[in-house]
Design an enzyme around this catalytic site. Structure first.
Site, PDB file in Angstrom:
ATOM      1  N   ASP A  82       0.879  -1.175   0.000  1.00  0.00           N
ATOM      2  CA  ASP A  82       0.000   0.000   0.000  1.00  0.00           C
ATOM      3  C   ASP A  82       0.911   1.219   0.000  1.00  0.00           C
ATOM      4  O   ASP A  82       1.577   1.498   1.003  1.00  0.00           O
ATOM      5  CB  ASP A  82      -0.908  -0.015   1.251  1.00  0.00           C
ATOM      6  CG  ASP A  82      -1.938   1.120   1.237  1.00  0.00           C
ATOM      7  OD1 ASP A  82      -1.610   2.220   0.733  1.00  0.00           O
ATOM      8  OD2 ASP A  82      -3.053   0.908   1.740  1.00  0.00           O
ATOM      9  N   ARG A 143     -12.891  -4.266  -6.621  1.00  0.00           N
ATOM     10  CA  ARG A 143     -13.632  -3.942  -7.847  1.00  0.00           C
ATOM     11  C   ARG A 143     -12.980  -4.697  -9.001  1.00  0.00           C
ATOM     12  O   ARG A 143     -11.745  -4.761  -9.091  1.00  0.00           O
ATOM     13  CB  ARG A 143     -13.605  -2.445  -8.139  1.00  0.00           C
ATOM     14  CG  ARG A 143     -14.484  -1.596  -7.205  1.00  0.00           C
ATOM     15  CD  ARG A 143     -15.983  -1.840  -7.426  1.00  0.00           C
ATOM     16  NE  ARG A 143     -16.835  -1.049  -6.550  1.00  0.00           N
ATOM     17  CZ  ARG A 143     -17.269  -1.430  -5.345  1.00  0.00           C
ATOM     18  NH1 ARG A 143     -16.906  -2.606  -4.851  1.00  0.00           N
ATOM     19  NH2 ARG A 143     -18.058  -0.649  -4.632  1.00  0.00           N
ATOM     20  N   ASP A 167     -15.337 -12.063  -6.171  1.00  0.00           N
ATOM     21  CA  ASP A 167     -16.685 -11.573  -5.832  1.00  0.00           C
ATOM     22  C   ASP A 167     -17.106 -10.479  -6.808  1.00  0.00           C
ATOM     23  O   ASP A 167     -18.273 -10.116  -6.857  1.00  0.00           O
ATOM     24  CB  ASP A 167     -16.682 -11.021  -4.395  1.00  0.00           C
ATOM     25  CG  ASP A 167     -18.081 -10.621  -3.939  1.00  0.00           C
ATOM     26  OD1 ASP A 167     -19.000 -11.461  -4.053  1.00  0.00           O
ATOM     27  OD2 ASP A 167     -18.254  -9.476  -3.471  1.00  0.00           O
ATOM     28  N   GLU A 172     -20.633  -6.384 -14.498  1.00  0.00           N
ATOM     29  CA  GLU A 172     -21.585  -7.060 -13.603  1.00  0.00           C
ATOM     30  C   GLU A 172     -23.009  -6.702 -14.011  1.00  0.00           C
ATOM     31  O   GLU A 172     -23.262  -5.548 -14.362  1.00  0.00           O
ATOM     32  CB  GLU A 172     -21.314  -6.647 -12.155  1.00  0.00           C
ATOM     33  CG  GLU A 172     -19.921  -7.071 -11.695  1.00  0.00           C
ATOM     34  CD  GLU A 172     -19.609  -6.684 -10.242  1.00  0.00           C
ATOM     35  OE1 GLU A 172     -20.504  -6.170  -9.545  1.00  0.00           O
ATOM     36  OE2 GLU A 172     -18.473  -6.894  -9.814  1.00  0.00           O
ATOM     37  N   HIS A 191     -20.953 -10.484  -6.324  1.00  0.00           N
ATOM     38  CA  HIS A 191     -20.748  -9.189  -5.650  1.00  0.00           C
ATOM     39  C   HIS A 191     -21.636  -9.091  -4.395  1.00  0.00           C
ATOM     40  O   HIS A 191     -22.488  -8.196  -4.272  1.00  0.00           O
ATOM     41  CB  HIS A 191     -21.035  -8.002  -6.590  1.00  0.00           C
ATOM     42  CG  HIS A 191     -20.428  -6.719  -6.108  1.00  0.00           C
ATOM     43  ND1 HIS A 191     -20.015  -5.718  -6.958  1.00  0.00           N
ATOM     44  CD2 HIS A 191     -20.163  -6.261  -4.849  1.00  0.00           C
ATOM     45  CE1 HIS A 191     -19.517  -4.701  -6.245  1.00  0.00           C
ATOM     46  NE2 HIS A 191     -19.610  -5.007  -4.967  1.00  0.00           N
TER      47      HIS A 191
HETATM   48  N1  LIG Z   1     -17.357  -6.698  -2.687  1.00  0.00           N
HETATM   49  C1  LIG Z   1     -18.054  -5.868  -1.931  1.00  0.00           C
HETATM   50  O1  LIG Z   1     -19.230  -6.114  -1.631  1.00  0.00           O
HETATM   51  C2  LIG Z   1     -17.406  -4.623  -1.392  1.00  0.00           C
HETATM   52  C3  LIG Z   1     -17.976  -3.924  -0.321  1.00  0.00           C
HETATM   53  C4  LIG Z   1     -17.317  -2.812   0.204  1.00  0.00           C
HETATM   54  C5  LIG Z   1     -16.130  -2.360  -0.363  1.00  0.00           C
HETATM   55  N2  LIG Z   1     -15.623  -3.038  -1.430  1.00  0.00           N
HETATM   56  C6  LIG Z   1     -14.347  -2.607  -2.036  1.00  0.00           C
HETATM   57  O2  LIG Z   1     -13.317  -2.730  -1.084  1.00  0.00           O
HETATM   58  C7  LIG Z   1     -12.370  -1.680  -1.326  1.00  0.00           C
HETATM   59  C8  LIG Z   1     -11.526  -1.473  -0.089  1.00  0.00           C
HETATM   60  O3  LIG Z   1     -12.333  -0.983   0.966  1.00  0.00           O
HETATM   61  P1  LIG Z   1     -11.669  -0.328   2.285  1.00  0.00           P
HETATM   62  O4  LIG Z   1     -12.809   0.043   3.168  1.00  0.00           O
HETATM   63  O5  LIG Z   1     -10.609  -1.221   2.802  1.00  0.00           O
HETATM   64  O6  LIG Z   1     -11.022   0.983   1.653  1.00  0.00           O
HETATM   65  P2  LIG Z   1     -10.242   2.160   2.404  1.00  0.00           P
HETATM   66  O7  LIG Z   1     -10.701   3.418   1.763  1.00  0.00           O
HETATM   67  O8  LIG Z   1     -10.321   2.014   3.885  1.00  0.00           O
HETATM   68  O9  LIG Z   1      -8.721   1.872   2.002  1.00  0.00           O
HETATM   69  C9  LIG Z   1      -8.233   1.929   0.712  1.00  0.00           C
HETATM   70  C10 LIG Z   1      -6.721   1.656   0.811  1.00  0.00           C
HETATM   71  O10 LIG Z   1      -6.217   1.470  -0.502  1.00  0.00           O
HETATM   72  C11 LIG Z   1      -4.927   2.065  -0.538  1.00  0.00           C
HETATM   73  N3  LIG Z   1      -4.514   2.323  -1.912  1.00  0.00           N
HETATM   74  C12 LIG Z   1      -4.813   3.379  -2.714  1.00  0.00           C
HETATM   75  N4  LIG Z   1      -4.188   3.251  -3.903  1.00  0.00           N
HETATM   76  C13 LIG Z   1      -3.492   2.086  -3.842  1.00  0.00           C
HETATM   77  C14 LIG Z   1      -2.642   1.404  -4.756  1.00  0.00           C
HETATM   78  N5  LIG Z   1      -2.347   1.916  -5.963  1.00  0.00           N
HETATM   79  N6  LIG Z   1      -2.113   0.231  -4.376  1.00  0.00           N
HETATM   80  C15 LIG Z   1      -2.362  -0.295  -3.156  1.00  0.00           C
HETATM   81  N7  LIG Z   1      -3.150   0.317  -2.239  1.00  0.00           N
HETATM   82  C16 LIG Z   1      -3.705   1.488  -2.592  1.00  0.00           C
HETATM   83  C17 LIG Z   1      -5.077   3.339   0.307  1.00  0.00           C
HETATM   84  O11 LIG Z   1      -3.824   3.812   0.747  1.00  0.00           O
HETATM   85  C18 LIG Z   1      -5.948   2.830   1.456  1.00  0.00           C
HETATM   86  O12 LIG Z   1      -5.153   2.322   2.509  1.00  0.00           O
HETATM   87  C19 LIG Z   1     -13.278  -0.507  -1.713  1.00  0.00           C
HETATM   88  O13 LIG Z   1     -12.571   0.445  -2.476  1.00  0.00           O
HETATM   89  C20 LIG Z   1     -14.359  -1.166  -2.530  1.00  0.00           C
HETATM   90  O14 LIG Z   1     -13.995  -1.169  -3.886  1.00  0.00           O
HETATM   91  C21 LIG Z   1     -16.220  -4.139  -1.941  1.00  0.00           C
END
Ligand SMILES: NC(=O)c1ccc[n+]([C@@H]2O[C@H](COP(=O)([O-])OP(=O)(O)OC[C@H]3O[C@@H](n4cnc5c(N)ncnc54)[C@H](O)[C@@H]3O)[C@@H](O)[C@H]2O)c1
Length: 234
Positions: A82, A143, A167, A172, A191
């Site tokens: 990260d 995503r 997922d 989608e 998803h």
């Molecule tokens: N499948 C589902 O039902 C579902 C549900 C909720 C969220 N999500 C996905 O989960 C993702 C993560 O959620 P979260 O709450 O942990 O997000 P968050 O906002 O808490 O954290 C995102 C992290 O990604 C890091 N980041 C940014 N650019 C990056 C890169 N190029 N390489 C590596 N890391 C990078 C940031 O520094 C941050 O620490 C969301 O963005 C969303 O797409 C999916």
């Protein structure tokens, strides 16, 4: 403008770890084998002790942090890539901060949690798959487009990696001609990682609180700030 960015954290972490466990113990494959009348664990070897394996987390936000806690409880070593994470946060969470190449080279499971932005679209592609172990399994609950789908299909077909658990996919609901549907080494869920009866209530309560604050002329609890807009979080 406001959003809710912290509901369903446990649900997505549970689902991610469920997909990992399903692969680690080959539960999905074993289920299919038994139902086609093959009562023979040798069909699905090898299986390795979970506490000997390494999990690589792409991104270390709220969800992967919760995934790391689950993996550590099972004795797994956890790495994370990260670019915005401090050494201190990594250390406090008992996670080794590495670059993306190292994560690909060393991980048995790679779980993608980076948000979809212009900078992360397709960030896991052919170059990364070629660095991964042949036994590696990639999990995506973030995503679809963060992974280059064509490159993943090729890596799975050519057995450059062992499998995937997804997922989310690029389009989608999944299209009828998506190759993932034909591959034995892919587990798919629709998803649904966010979903639980409780998370639906949590989301509605937090959205309603935002609305109530705005109607009362106050700053909503979850205000979308300039930083999120400028990195183009999708
Ligand atoms: N499948 C589902 O039902 C579902 C549900 C909720 C969220 N999500 C996905 O989960 C993702 C993560 O959620 P979260 O709450 O942990 O997000 P968050 O906002 O808490 O954290 C995102 C992290 O990604 C890091 N980041 C940014 N650019 C990056 C890169 N190029 N390489 C590596 N890391 C990078 C940031 O520094 C941050 O620490 C969301 O963005 C969303 O797409 C999916």
């Amino acid at each position: 403008m406001s959003n809710v960015n912290d509901y369903c954290i446990d649900e997505v972490a549970d689902h991610t770890f469920g997909l990992l466990m399903s692969w680690a113990r080959k539960i999905s494959q074993a289920n299919e084998a038994v139902k086609s009348r093959k009562w023979d664990y040798k069909q699905i070897t090898p299986i390795h002790k979970l506490s000997t394996l390494t999990l690589g987390l792409v991104g270390f936000g709220k969800i992967p942090k919760a995934v790391a806690q689950r993996a550590q409880a099972f004795g797994m070593k956890v790495l994370s890539f990260d670019p915005y994470l401090s050494e201190k946060i990594a250390r406090d969470n008992n996670v080794e901060l590495v670059n993306l190449d190292d994560l690909c080279l060393r991980s048995d499971f790679i779980s993608v949690h980076a948000p979809l932005t212009n900078g992360t679209r397709g960030m896991i592609s052919t170059i990364q798959f070629k660095k991964m172990k042949k036994s590696a399994v990639i999990i995506n609950t973030a995503r679809g487009p963060v992974i280059d789908e064509e490159a993943l299909i090729q890596a799975l077909q050519q057995k450059e990696i062992a499998g995937a658990a997804l997922d989310v996919v690029e389009h989608e609901p999944i299209q009828d001609d998506n190759q993932f549907l034909l591959l034995d080494n892919v587990i798919l869920t629709p998803h649904m990682a966010w979903y639980s009866e409780e998370s639906q209530v949590e989301l509605k309560r937090k959205v309603a609180r935002n609305v109530a604050y705005v109607l009362a002329g106050k700053q909503p609890p979850y205000q979308v700030n300039q930083l999120n807009e400028s990195i183009g979080n999708i």
